[in-house]
Design a protein around this motif. Structure first.
Motif, mmCIF file in Angstrom:
data_model
loop_
_atom_site.group_PDB
_atom_site.id
_atom_site.type_symbol
_atom_site.label_atom_id
_atom_site.label_comp_id
_atom_site.label_asym_id
_atom_site.label_seq_id
_atom_site.Cartn_x
_atom_site.Cartn_y
_atom_site.Cartn_z
ATOM 1 N N THR A 46 0.823 -1.384 0.012
ATOM 2 C CA THR A 46 0.321 -0.315 0.050
ATOM 3 C C THR A 46 0.806 0.978 0.173
ATOM 4 O OG1 THR A 46 -1.987 1.350 1.087
ATOM 5 C CG2 THR A 46 -0.454 0.073 2.524
ATOM 6 N N GLN A 47 0.292 2.207 -0.773
ATOM 7 C CA GLN A 47 1.091 3.772 -0.442
ATOM 8 C C GLN A 47 0.565 4.598 0.465
ATOM 9 O OE1 GLN A 47 0.451 5.167 -5.118
ATOM 10 N NE2 GLN A 47 1.131 3.240 -5.613
ATOM 11 N N TRP A 48 0.338 4.046 1.590
ATOM 12 C CA TRP A 48 -0.490 5.370 2.098
ATOM 13 C C TRP A 48 -0.211 6.121 3.114
ATOM 14 C CZ3 TRP A 48 -4.103 1.222 5.555
ATOM 15 C CH2 TRP A 48 -5.108 0.660 4.627
ATOM 16 N N GLU A 49 1.101 5.483 2.919
ATOM 17 C CA GLU A 49 2.931 6.573 4.058
ATOM 18 C C GLU A 49 2.628 7.921 2.438
ATOM 19 O OE1 GLU A 49 3.467 6.532 7.102
ATOM 20 O OE2 GLU A 49 2.002 5.150 6.948
ATOM 21 N N ARG A 50 2.642 7.287 1.630
ATOM 22 C CA ARG A 50 3.162 8.972 0.365
ATOM 23 C C ARG A 50 1.864 9.883 0.868
ATOM 24 N NH1 ARG A 50 7.241 7.049 -3.945
ATOM 25 N NH2 ARG A 50 7.746 5.114 -2.553
ATOM 26 N N HIS A 51 1.202 8.698 0.041
ATOM 27 C CA HIS A 51 -0.606 9.953 0.381
ATOM 28 C C HIS A 51 -1.446 10.624 1.080
ATOM 29 C CE1 HIS A 51 -0.430 8.415 -3.586
ATOM 30 N NE2 HIS A 51 -0.509 7.542 -3.250
ATOM 31 N N ARG A 52 -0.331 9.626 3.191
ATOM 32 C CA ARG A 52 -1.331 10.851 4.432
ATOM 33 C C ARG A 52 -0.781 11.862 4.134
ATOM 34 N NH1 ARG A 52 0.376 6.244 7.816
ATOM 35 N NH2 ARG A 52 -2.123 5.670 7.239
ATOM 36 N N PRO A 53 0.245 12.521 3.933
ATOM 37 C CA PRO A 53 0.530 13.947 4.593
ATOM 38 C C PRO A 53 -0.795 15.052 3.244
ATOM 39 C CG PRO A 53 2.673 13.235 3.437
ATOM 40 C CD PRO A 53 1.546 12.174 4.102
ATOM 41 N N TYR A 54 -0.841 14.861 2.025
ATOM 42 C CA TYR A 54 -2.165 15.253 1.110
ATOM 43 C C TYR A 54 -3.270 15.142 1.437
ATOM 44 C CZ TYR A 54 2.802 15.278 -0.474
ATOM 45 O OH TYR A 54 3.905 15.878 -0.974
ATOM 46 N N GLY A 55 -3.490 14.274 2.787
ATOM 47 C CA GLY A 55 -5.113 13.329 2.626
ATOM 48 C C GLY A 55 -5.674 13.145 1.771
ATOM 49 N N GLY A 56 -5.766 12.208 0.843
ATOM 50 C CA GLY A 56 -5.500 11.739 -0.048
ATOM 51 C C GLY A 56 -5.211 11.045 -1.136
ATOM 52 N N VAL A 57 -5.463 10.107 -2.209
ATOM 53 C CA VAL A 57 -4.148 9.722 -3.295
ATOM 54 C C VAL A 57 -4.038 11.128 -3.974
ATOM 55 C CG1 VAL A 57 -4.101 8.216 -5.088
ATOM 56 C CG2 VAL A 57 -6.140 7.716 -3.047
ATOM 57 N N VAL A 58 -2.343 11.434 -4.789
ATOM 58 C CA VAL A 58 -1.814 12.238 -5.089
ATOM 59 C C VAL A 58 -1.727 11.340 -6.431
ATOM 60 C CG1 VAL A 58 -0.501 13.459 -6.069
ATOM 61 C CG2 VAL A 58 -1.338 13.398 -3.150
ATOM 62 N N PRO A 59 -2.452 11.735 -7.683
ATOM 63 C CA PRO A 59 -2.110 10.160 -8.923
ATOM 64 C C PRO A 59 -0.800 10.798 -9.873
ATOM 65 C CG PRO A 59 -4.629 11.722 -9.554
ATOM 66 C CD PRO A 59 -3.608 12.134 -7.723
ATOM 67 N N GLU A 60 -0.032 12.019 -9.634
ATOM 68 C CA GLU A 60 1.299 11.428 -9.909
ATOM 69 C C GLU A 60 1.962 10.890 -8.839
ATOM 70 O OE1 GLU A 60 -0.221 14.108 -9.869
ATOM 71 O OE2 GLU A 60 -0.679 15.014 -11.859
ATOM 72 N N ILE A 61 1.519 10.780 -7.307
ATOM 73 C CA ILE A 61 2.794 9.902 -6.379
ATOM 74 C C ILE A 61 2.220 8.299 -6.730
ATOM 75 C CG2 ILE A 61 3.317 9.660 -4.379
ATOM 76 C CD1 ILE A 61 2.504 12.712 -3.582
#
Ligand code: KG4
Ligand code: ZN
Length: 367
Positions: A46-61
């Motif tokens: 899962t990529q949750w750690e990468r997206h957590r700071p933005y509060g949602g899924v960032v498509p490019e990340i």
């Protein structure tokens, strides 16, 4: 186990890849000639750690994170399955719906393996994979009524067969998982929201607030969660700053409201499905997608199914959320029917399951 193609005379061994949202996954599934399935490896990162700071899924990340680890996950899955590429009978990858960058990563990788190993390629519909998972876990075959509840979709469908879906209901605004995620954000519970709201609700009093039950009693089994979201926001704003008990009570109130509303919509869909399928047809009710992991929802829908004479089926929680075993399985089911895709198959970020379904009432239809 012995997976070599020469010695395994029956069935098919399929590598599945999933990259449509924020989980990178690879799996190897064996479909026996009798139509039963077995997971030999199922690796999910899962990529949750990468997206957590933005509060949602960032498509490019998300797309970049899939590129970084998909090859490693494929290697791990193949090792775990004890299989080499020559042992495979086909490669399946999610072609849509989902975020276009991630879809391209998985689809191109799957095609490259298929091309290099001269294997059939299967461009899998992500929602079809959720829909067919009970065939893998329980051997259940269509027809059945399906409630599909994920981060992007909320639909009631009659599943008549592979590639054959009749949509009975959909959401006219937010998806159910999206409503959980937004409620979690509002309550400061973090990301992803569904499991966090469910956890917080355990300590809450669902009866403290009088929240709306959207669409209750409506003839068509559509859904709506935007009004409830607004009611939750107003309730939270009126109490701010929120104490931990307030958060728990709002979470419990929200969950109780959606569970009651969803159960009402499913009750209506059961009546319609029973009519459509006709007398003597089996009555099975299946719940799938990430939100199907919610214990309260499962318990309520299990009770409803029993009450209405439907058998109840839901995959184990780890196969409700996104994974590649379901992609490999949907691919294997399509392969068994000869539904192979060309190597120029395109990604389809928007891709309805029922192509004939009319738009539902309401302004902001998403599904
Ligand atoms: O099917 P899925 O893994 O991904 C999509 O295809 O969208 O579903 C993810 C959604 C998210 O909105 C997440 O918050 C929700 O499923 N979810 C839950 C629970 N576990 C995941 N919602 C409510 N309760 C849960 N236990
Ligand atoms: Zn999904």
């Amino acid at each position: 186990m012995d997976t070599s193609r020469q010695r395994r005379t029956e069935g098919s061994l399929v590598l599945g890849l999933e990259t449509s949202c924020d989980e990178t996954a690879a799996a190897v599934v064996l479909r026996a000639a009798d139509g039963s399935g077995r997971i030999l490896a199922n690796v999910v990162r899962t990529q949750w750690e990468r997206h957590r700071p933005y509060g949602g899924v960032v498509p490019e990340i998300a797309a970049r994170a899939h590129v970084e680890c998909l090859d490693i996950l494929i290697r791990d899955a193949m090792r775990e399955a004890g299989a080499g590429f020559p042992d495979l009978d086909a490669v399946a990858a999610t072609a849509g719906p989902g975020l276009i960058g991630g879809l391209i990563v998985g689809l191109v990788t799957g095609k490259a393996i298929a091309l290099a190993c001269r294997l059939p390629f299967l461009a899998v519909h992500h929602l079809e994979a959720h829909a067919l998972t009970v065939g893998l876990t329980e051997g259940l075959k269509p027809p059945y009524l399906l409630l599909l509840v994920s981060g992007g979709h909320t639909q009631l469908l009659v599943v008549r067969g592979v590639g054959n879906y009749e949509r009975l209901g959909t959401t006219i605004d937010d998806a159910l998982g999206e409503a959980f995620d937004k409620t979690a954000k509002l309550l400061g519970l973090g990301f992803p929201g569904g499991p966090a709201v469910e956890q917080a609700a355990r300590a809450g009093n669902a009866a403290r607030f009088d929240l709306p039950r959207p669409m209750m009693g409506r003839e068509e089994p559509h859904f709506s969660f935007a009004g409830l979201k607004t009611a939750v926001r107003r309730t939270a704003e009126a109490l701010a700053p929120l104490k931990p008990q307030d958060v728990a009570d709002i979470a419990a109130g929200f969950q109780a409201a959606v569970v009651q509303s969803v159960a009402d919509r499913c009750r209506r869909a059961m009546d319609i499905a029973a009519q459509r399928l006709g007398q003597g047809a089996p009555r099975h009710f299946v719940v799938a997608g990430g939100v199907a992991a919610n214990e309260r929802l499962r318990a309520s829908l299990r009770g409803l199914a029993e009450e209405r004479g439907f058998s109840f089926h839901v995959p184990p929680a780890e196969l409700c959320s996104d994974n590649a075993a379901m992609i490999a399985w949907a691919g294997a089911e399509r392969l068994a029917l000869g539904l192979i895709d060309p190597l120029d198959a395109a990604v389809r970020p928007r891709w309805p399951l029922d192509l004939d379904a009319q738009p539902a009432i309401g302004a902001g239809v998403k599904a």
